[in-house]
Design a protein around this motif. Structure first.
Motif, PDB file in Angstrom:
ATOM      1  N   TRP A 168      -2.818  21.233 -23.022  1.00  0.00           N
ATOM      2  CA  TRP A 168      -2.613  21.402 -21.592  1.00  0.00           C
ATOM      3  C   TRP A 168      -3.355  22.650 -21.137  1.00  0.00           C
ATOM      4  O   TRP A 168      -3.230  23.708 -21.747  1.00  0.00           O
ATOM      5  CB  TRP A 168      -1.121  21.519 -21.282  1.00  0.00           C
ATOM      6  N   ILE A 169      -4.103  22.521 -20.049  1.00  0.00           N
ATOM      7  CA  ILE A 169      -4.920  23.606 -19.520  1.00  0.00           C
ATOM      8  C   ILE A 169      -4.601  23.748 -18.038  1.00  0.00           C
ATOM      9  O   ILE A 169      -4.630  22.759 -17.295  1.00  0.00           O
ATOM     10  CB  ILE A 169      -6.419  23.308 -19.704  1.00  0.00           C
ATOM     11  N   ALA A 170      -4.295  24.957 -17.605  1.00  0.00           N
ATOM     12  CA  ALA A 170      -3.988  25.174 -16.188  1.00  0.00           C
ATOM     13  C   ALA A 170      -4.527  26.524 -15.752  1.00  0.00           C
ATOM     14  O   ALA A 170      -4.668  27.443 -16.569  1.00  0.00           O
ATOM     15  CB  ALA A 170      -2.488  25.088 -15.941  1.00  0.00           C
ATOM     16  N   GLY A 171      -4.805  26.643 -14.427  1.00  0.00           N
ATOM     17  CA  GLY A 171      -5.469  27.857 -13.980  1.00  0.00           C
ATOM     18  C   GLY A 171      -5.123  28.301 -12.587  1.00  0.00           C
ATOM     19  O   GLY A 171      -4.108  27.920 -12.000  1.00  0.00           O
ATOM     20  N   VAL A 172      -6.023  29.136 -12.031  1.00  0.00           N
ATOM     21  CA  VAL A 172      -5.696  29.947 -10.871  1.00  0.00           C
ATOM     22  C   VAL A 172      -5.575  29.135  -9.574  1.00  0.00           C
ATOM     23  O   VAL A 172      -4.884  29.548  -8.665  1.00  0.00           O
ATOM     24  CB  VAL A 172      -6.727  31.077 -10.696  1.00  0.00           C
ATOM     25  N   ARG A 173      -6.212  28.002  -9.449  1.00  0.00           N
ATOM     26  CA  ARG A 173      -6.097  27.221  -8.213  1.00  0.00           C
ATOM     27  C   ARG A 173      -5.105  26.069  -8.372  1.00  0.00           C
ATOM     28  O   ARG A 173      -5.143  25.114  -7.602  1.00  0.00           O
ATOM     29  CB  ARG A 173      -7.456  26.688  -7.788  1.00  0.00           C
ATOM     30  N   GLY A 174      -4.255  26.177  -9.346  1.00  0.00           N
ATOM     31  CA  GLY A 174      -3.248  25.153  -9.533  1.00  0.00           C
ATOM     32  C   GLY A 174      -3.720  23.952 -10.309  1.00  0.00           C
ATOM     33  O   GLY A 174      -2.969  22.988 -10.489  1.00  0.00           O
ATOM     34  N   GLY A 175      -4.955  23.973 -10.797  1.00  0.00           N
ATOM     35  CA  GLY A 175      -5.475  22.843 -11.549  1.00  0.00           C
ATOM     36  C   GLY A 175      -4.748  22.665 -12.870  1.00  0.00           C
ATOM     37  O   GLY A 175      -4.476  23.629 -13.582  1.00  0.00           O
ATOM     38  N   ILE A 176      -4.411  21.421 -13.200  1.00  0.00           N
ATOM     39  CA  ILE A 176      -3.743  21.092 -14.458  1.00  0.00           C
ATOM     40  C   ILE A 176      -4.482  19.917 -15.064  1.00  0.00           C
ATOM     41  O   ILE A 176      -4.727  18.907 -14.391  1.00  0.00           O
ATOM     42  CB  ILE A 176      -2.264  20.714 -14.239  1.00  0.00           C
ATOM     43  N   THR A 177      -4.851  20.043 -16.326  1.00  0.00           N
ATOM     44  CA  THR A 177      -5.520  18.934 -17.004  1.00  0.00           C
ATOM     45  C   THR A 177      -5.029  18.871 -18.442  1.00  0.00           C
ATOM     46  O   THR A 177      -4.597  19.874 -19.016  1.00  0.00           O
ATOM     47  CB  THR A 177      -7.053  19.101 -16.959  1.00  0.00           C
ATOM     48  N   TYR A 178      -5.094  17.661 -18.994  1.00  0.00           N
ATOM     49  CA  TYR A 178      -4.650  17.430 -20.374  1.00  0.00           C
ATOM     50  C   TYR A 178      -5.826  16.867 -21.147  1.00  0.00           C
ATOM     51  O   TYR A 178      -6.467  15.898 -20.720  1.00  0.00           O
ATOM     52  CB  TYR A 178      -3.475  16.460 -20.382  1.00  0.00           C
ATOM     53  N   ARG A 179      -6.126  17.496 -22.277  1.00  0.00           N
ATOM     54  CA  ARG A 179      -7.226  17.035 -23.115  1.00  0.00           C
ATOM     55  C   ARG A 179      -6.666  16.552 -24.444  1.00  0.00           C
ATOM     56  O   ARG A 179      -5.943  17.277 -25.131  1.00  0.00           O
ATOM     57  CB  ARG A 179      -8.223  18.169 -23.370  1.00  0.00           C
ATOM     58  N   GLN A 180      -7.011  15.326 -24.806  1.00  0.00           N
ATOM     59  CA  GLN A 180      -6.564  14.771 -26.083  1.00  0.00           C
ATOM     60  C   GLN A 180      -7.776  14.195 -26.790  1.00  0.00           C
ATOM     61  O   GLN A 180      -8.438  13.294 -26.271  1.00  0.00           O
ATOM     62  CB  GLN A 180      -5.502  13.697 -25.878  1.00  0.00           C
ATOM     63  N   ASN A 215     -11.323  13.890 -27.342  1.00  0.00           N
ATOM     64  CA  ASN A 215     -12.443  14.220 -26.469  1.00  0.00           C
ATOM     65  C   ASN A 215     -12.247  13.702 -25.050  1.00  0.00           C
ATOM     66  O   ASN A 215     -13.177  13.704 -24.247  1.00  0.00           O
ATOM     67  CB  ASN A 215     -13.745  13.630 -27.042  1.00  0.00           C
ATOM     68  N   LEU A 216     -11.025  13.257 -24.728  1.00  0.00           N
ATOM     69  CA  LEU A 216     -10.763  12.674 -23.417  1.00  0.00           C
ATOM     70  C   LEU A 216     -10.038  13.677 -22.531  1.00  0.00           C
ATOM     71  O   LEU A 216      -9.052  14.307 -22.947  1.00  0.00           O
ATOM     72  CB  LEU A 216      -9.914  11.406 -23.567  1.00  0.00           C
ATOM     73  N   TRP A 217     -10.518  13.798 -21.300  1.00  0.00           N
ATOM     74  CA  TRP A 217      -9.895  14.677 -20.303  1.00  0.00           C
ATOM     75  C   TRP A 217      -9.071  13.831 -19.353  1.00  0.00           C
ATOM     76  O   TRP A 217      -9.529  12.808 -18.852  1.00  0.00           O
ATOM     77  CB  TRP A 217     -10.962  15.449 -19.529  1.00  0.00           C
ATOM     78  N   GLN A 218      -7.840  14.288 -19.078  1.00  0.00           N
ATOM     79  CA  GLN A 218      -6.941  13.564 -18.187  1.00  0.00           C
ATOM     80  C   GLN A 218      -6.450  14.517 -17.094  1.00  0.00           C
ATOM     81  O   GLN A 218      -5.410  15.159 -17.237  1.00  0.00           O
ATOM     82  CB  GLN A 218      -5.761  13.002 -18.970  1.00  0.00           C
ATOM     83  N   PRO A 219      -7.205  14.654 -15.988  1.00  0.00           N
ATOM     84  CA  PRO A 219      -6.778  15.544 -14.904  1.00  0.00           C
ATOM     85  C   PRO A 219      -5.441  15.105 -14.321  1.00  0.00           C
ATOM     86  O   PRO A 219      -5.158  13.915 -14.187  1.00  0.00           O
ATOM     87  CB  PRO A 219      -7.912  15.411 -13.884  1.00  0.00           C
ATOM     88  N   GLN A 220      -4.609  16.106 -13.975  1.00  0.00           N
ATOM     89  CA  GLN A 220      -3.303  15.868 -13.390  1.00  0.00           C
ATOM     90  C   GLN A 220      -3.313  16.336 -11.923  1.00  0.00           C
ATOM     91  O   GLN A 220      -4.222  17.033 -11.481  1.00  0.00           O
ATOM     92  CB  GLN A 220      -2.222  16.628 -14.156  1.00  0.00           C
ATOM     93  N   SER A 221      -2.265  15.973 -11.180  1.00  0.00           N
ATOM     94  CA  SER A 221      -2.134  16.460  -9.814  1.00  0.00           C
ATOM     95  C   SER A 221      -1.995  17.977  -9.821  1.00  0.00           C
ATOM     96  O   SER A 221      -1.257  18.544 -10.634  1.00  0.00           O
ATOM     97  CB  SER A 221      -0.906  15.830  -9.151  1.00  0.00           C
ATOM     98  N   ALA A 222      -2.712  18.629  -8.920  1.00  0.00           N
ATOM     99  CA  ALA A 222      -2.737  20.086  -8.901  1.00  0.00           C
ATOM    100  C   ALA A 222      -1.459  20.648  -8.295  1.00  0.00           C
ATOM    101  O   ALA A 222      -0.793  20.010  -7.472  1.00  0.00           O
ATOM    102  CB  ALA A 222      -3.945  20.578  -8.114  1.00  0.00           C
ATOM    103  N   ALA A 223      -1.122  21.880  -8.735  1.00  0.00           N
ATOM    104  CA  ALA A 223      -0.020  22.621  -8.127  1.00  0.00           C
ATOM    105  C   ALA A 223      -0.532  23.364  -6.897  1.00  0.00           C
ATOM    106  O   ALA A 223      -1.740  23.464  -6.663  1.00  0.00           O
ATOM    107  CB  ALA A 223       0.585  23.586  -9.133  1.00  0.00           C
TER     108      ALA A 223
END
Length: 965
Positions: free
Chosen positions: A107-119, A121-129
């Motif tokens: 799970w990767i999250a950052g300063v603009r509320g972006g949340i993404t899940y990497r499993q 080699n696949l990236w699965q962007p989530q709804s941002a906070a």
């Protein structure tokens, strides 16, 4: 009322609670901070930013670092960056948190509320906070909990068939939340700027007051191995248990703690906001800050990896603390002197260390002065055990002395019988004789105190005595600066070590039953007691050094050799095999500063310069301290299984997915595999081997190279295998497999080849029958017929040859013909030192032409471009169709600047050419990559550089010429 205290004014209740927390750490002895080897990384070493906000390790073995300039993935050799992009779902390069799971996910999250899940080699962007995300937690039921700066905590229920839409439920609001934790009881905790909250309890009230603590800034939370909750606050770290808070250590009162971690030895690691790193083991506190190697005193993150190393993220870079094989004691660890010449064991827990500044005693890993009083320092050279107790001590200026009861007592010097005060070796033999090796002769004192001096006049090879030993037959061995002698019943007998590559210096001995091993200036020499034969283990058998000072046996299967260039370990049985002549090469393992030695320069010329203890611990004298290694850890290290991954696969420059099989098009020329063993303690020493099943029958050794490249593969099915190991250990199973198939050209298909062969056979049989019939009519007609058939076959062969070398659509030479040109002209250019350039050209966005106009128009566009290129072809310029929308030019005898201008002119002509006769509004541009023969040593590398230049041209916006730099 706020709780205010300092280190000097700690409240009484805090001290009482500390007593309850002393058993936080494990009772076993912990590795001290000084025994860890420090490695550091910053932007100079490849990090995208020096602030390491979070650290995680995924189950495949990769290490991940969150920075303000994106996520960095580390494989032990280099970093790969992942930044803001639609593919990754990262909304901003500033990353605050990384959380790994057991499914090889991150799970990767950052300063603009972006949340993404990497499993994988696949990236699965989530709804941002709505704002910066400080932490993400996926609980045991699959719900997501998100800690948001300034807004609080919300959670998203696990998606289901009935509940497709993402529902956000805020459980804390209008507060900055930092860390989330689900403990072993299923409780969800949140640390905030106003204390600690239990999010799935009956109420959402701050609970520190229940533990008699005020509402503190709580930065982090940890559940220890013994199921206690530990919180990091602005005023210390506290254990929360039974409605009572216990401070971890009284010295931490008032300390702002930012990060927490418990290692596999149950030690606590605390990161502070301004005072660096703190390690808590039992009641012992150790600190690491900028004065002791930390790049910055603000610690942001801590992680222990699969190999046991501790990674610390700071505001100024990344630090790794690893347990190096060697532990070194220097003056910084209370050793009397750094320049150590000799070491000897007292018992299983104690050694005596002699340096240029005096004597040190190391007992249970703690060093101190071995002398009870503050007497003048004595420069120590050598040691030997006295049978009646005590240690004989040879000195540089004071002759022979005796260390006993922590006193150093003078015995003999030049004034009372020694030929020199410089004593480099001592031996008390099995008969009670004391042998003293000086730089001006060998002294023997018997039990009655009678003394005799031996020199060259008595049969010694030299008066400079460096080593003494007694073998299993009771013979005394003497090592000097010009050879070796042994004392037999007939006097001293010279051992002709100079017959082995002119060896002279004999620095040390190791005795075993039937053999004598000698460390010399030409390698390790073995003397066979039975037949007197000498064998050498040296440069000719693979050792990269000549001069060895000491040889010791670790009691299992290793011989350890000291030198000016580090410490070396060889296999005991292999050493015998080489000495016997049964084996030519010997494997070795080399240890230096990166393995925990303060200096790779071991000392020699006095004895014992190394000692092996019965418990497997080996001690070595070096020019900067005394070093110790537990030899049993070496075999443990070498059996460690390495996580292994295929990082990328390129087919003619195009990246393929490593997670699936691929069918590659006909004519695929180059397949490149990039792989890595994800071991971090010894990443620079990992060795690899590969095998391409279908092409190779055996494994190909790659050494430390992490790239395997295959060219000109025939059509067929292939399976790529890669295996790794630490030096001289067993190879890991090759469980990293990639299968692919290269399709054949139509003329390479087996059914077409069989049909063609059958047709030829039918025609040939018919022709023979017809010729036989005609033979009876006329010999002349028969000859004419033969000539006609021969001509037809020749024409057919020429047609096949033309088809094999000419592109059917454009009439240009094809890739096969161009490869032959390039190979020949490259060799010629190198031999004659004439200019040669390779240009790879690709039609920009050709798929859009096909999609917008049709494939028929696309073919016409390719033919139109080929027509332009045909006009360029002459003795200096060769053009060919490379495949698809790609073309190549080979330009001879034109300097680099003219080639660049020439290519730019071609690009402009193609861009401005009128294609309206093909389709209205049709335009074409090309991207070109250029490389020169003088930049490479092989034409395959010329292809590779031009290919990479083409990729750069595409990355820089297309419709451009990119010269490889």
């Amino acid at each position: 009322m706020p709780l205010i205290y300092s280190h000097r004014t700690m409240p009484l209740w805090l001290g009482i609670m500390f007593l309850c927390a002393l058993n936080v750490a494990h009772a076993n002895t912990s590795t001290p901070l000084s025994d860890y080897f420090k490695d550091t990384w910053s932007t100079h070493e490849g990090l995208p930013h020096n602030s390491i906000n979070a650290i995680a390790q995924t189950s495949d073995g990769y290490l991940w670092f969150a920075t303000w300039e994106g996520v960095a993935r580390y494989n032990g050799r280099d970093f790969r960056f992942y930044e803001r992009s639609d593919k990754t779902g990262i909304l901003d390069s500033g990353i605050r948190t990384l959380v790994s799971d057991s499914d090889n996910g991150l799970w990767i999250a950052g300063v603009r509320g972006g949340i993404t899940y990497r499993q994988g080699n696949l990236w699965q962007p989530q709804s941002a906070a709505a704002s910066m995300v400080n932490n993400v937690l996926k609980d045991s039921s699959g719900d997501l909990w998100i800690a948001v700066e300034g807004l609080g905590v919300f959670h998203r229920p696990k998606p289901s068939i009935e509940n497709v839409a993402t529902e956000e439920v805020w459980v804390l609001q209008n507060i900055s939340a930092y860390r989330l934790l689900e403990d072993s009881k299923g409780r969800i905790w949140a640390t905030t700027e106003e204390g600690l909250y239990h999010l799935n309890g009956q109420d959402k009230q701050e609970i520190l007051t229940k533990f008699n603590l005020p509402k503190l800034h709580v930065y982090s939370i940890l559940e220890t191995h013994d199921k206690r909750l530990l919180v990091a606050t602005e005023r210390g770290a506290f254990i929360l248990e039974d409605n009572r808070a216990s401070i971890v250590h009284p010295s931490l009162a008032g300390e702002a703690i930012s990060a927490l971690m418990e290692d596999d030895e149950n030690n606590l690691w605390l990161g502070t906001i301004k005072n660096g790193l703190i390690k808590v083991s039992n009641s012992h506190i150790e600190r690491l800050n900028t004065h002791s190697g930390l790049p910055n005193n603000r610690v942001l993150s801590i992680l222990q990896d699969f190999e046991g190393s501790i990674w610390i993220g700071t505001n100024g870079g990344l630090v790794r603390l690893r347990k190096a094989p060697f532990t070194t004691w220097t003056k910084s660890r209370n050793l009397v002197g750094d320049y150590v010449r000799s070491v000897i064991d007292i018992d299983s827990d104690t050694v005596l260390v002699g340096s240029s500044e005096g004597l040190s005693l190391i007992h249970n890993n703690i060093a101190r002065n071995a002398r009870a009083n503050n007497s003048a320092p004595v420069s120590v050279l050598s040691f030997a055990k006295q049978h009646d107790g005590g240690i004989w001590v040879g000195t540089y200026l004071n002759g022979l002395m005796l260390w006993k009861d922590q006193q150093l007592i003078p015995q003999f010097d030049h004034g009372n019988g020694l030929p020199s005060d410089e004593v480099r070796s001592i031996l008390e033999d099995s008969h009670g004789n004391l042998w003293i090796g000086t730089t001006n002769g060998l002294v023997q004192r018997n039990a009655a105190g009678q003394q005799q001096i031996f020199t060259r006049n008595n049969g010694l090879p030299d008066n400079y005595i460096m080593a003494l030993a007694e073998d299993d037959r009771g013979q005394i061995w003497v090592g000097t600066g010009v050879g070796v002698a042994k004392l037999t019943s007939n006097g001293f007998e010279i051992v002709p070590i100079n017959n082995l590559e002119e060896a002279e210096y004999a620095f040390g001995f190791w005795m075993e039953e039937g053999y004598v091993w000698i460390a010399t200036d030409r390698g390790l020499i073995r003397y066979n007691q039975q037949d007197g034969q000498l064998g050498l283990v040296g440069r000719r058998s693979g050792l990269p050094i000549d001069k060895l000072f000491q040889v010791v046996y670790d009691g299992t299967n290793g011989l350890w050799l000291t030198s000016n260039r580090g410490i070396w370990r060889v296999d005991y049985h292999e050493a015998h095999a080489v000495a016997d002549g049964r084996q030519n090469e010997i494997a070795f393992e080399h240890f230096s500063e990166s393995d925990g030695l303060a200096s790779a320069q071991a000392n020699g010329g006095s004895n014992p310069a190394a000692v092996a203890m019965d418990n497997g611990k080996l001690w070595f004298a070096t020019s900067k301290g005394v070093a110790m290694i537990d030899s049993s850890t070496i075999s443990q290290k070498n059996t460690t299984r390495l996580p292994l991954t295929i990082e990328s696969i390129l087919a003619d420059g195009f990246e393929l997915s490593a997670n699936q099989q691929n069918i590659l098009p006909a004519g695929t020329n180059r397949v490149v595999f990039n792989y890595a063993g994800l071991g971090y303690i010894m990443s620079s020493r990992i060795e690899y081997r590969t095998r391409l099943v279908g092409f190779e029958d055996n494994w190909a050794s790659r050494g430390k190279n992490t790239i395997a490249e295959y060219t000109n593969l025939a059509p067929g099915k292939y399976k790529f295998l890669v295996s790794a190991r630490y030096p001289y250990s067993d190879w890991n199973n090759a469980d990293q497999v990639y299968e692919f198939t290269i399709s054949p050209h139509f003329w390479q298909r087996i059914e077409l080849q069989i049909s063609l062969a059958f047709l030829i056979l039918v025609i040939l049989a018919s022709s023979i029958k017809w010729r036989v019939q005609r033979l009876q009519k006329s010999e002349l007609k028969l000859k004419a017929l033969v000539e006609k058939q021969t001509y037809a076959l020749r024409q057919q062969s020429e047609d096949f040859q033309r088809q094999a070398n000419e592109d059917k659509l454009t009439g240009l030479p094809n890739r096969r013909a161009f490869d032959k040109w390039l190979s020949d002209k490259f060799i010629q250019a190198k031999q004659q030192q004439t200019p040669l350039a390779l240009v790879i050209m690709d039609i920009d966005h050709f798929k859009k032409i096909n999609d917008h106009y049709s494939h028929l128009i696309g073919d016409k566009a390719i033919k139109a471009l080929a027509k332009q290129l045909k006009l360029l072809a002459d003795h200096q310029i060769h053009a060919a169709r490379w495949g698809g929308e790609e073309f190549t030019l080979m330009i001879k005898d034109m300097n680099d600047a003219d080639v660049a201008a020439y290519c730019e002119n071609i690009r402009h002509c193609i861009e401005t050419y009128d294609y309206s006769d093909i389709a209205a509004d049709l335009t074409m541009t090309v991207s070109m990559g250029v490389a020169f023969a003088h930049q490479v040593e092989s034409y395959q590398d010329l292809l590779r550089l031009a290919d990479q230049a083409l990729y750069r041209a595409k990355e820089q916006g297309r419709n451009r010429v990119e010269i490889w730099q």
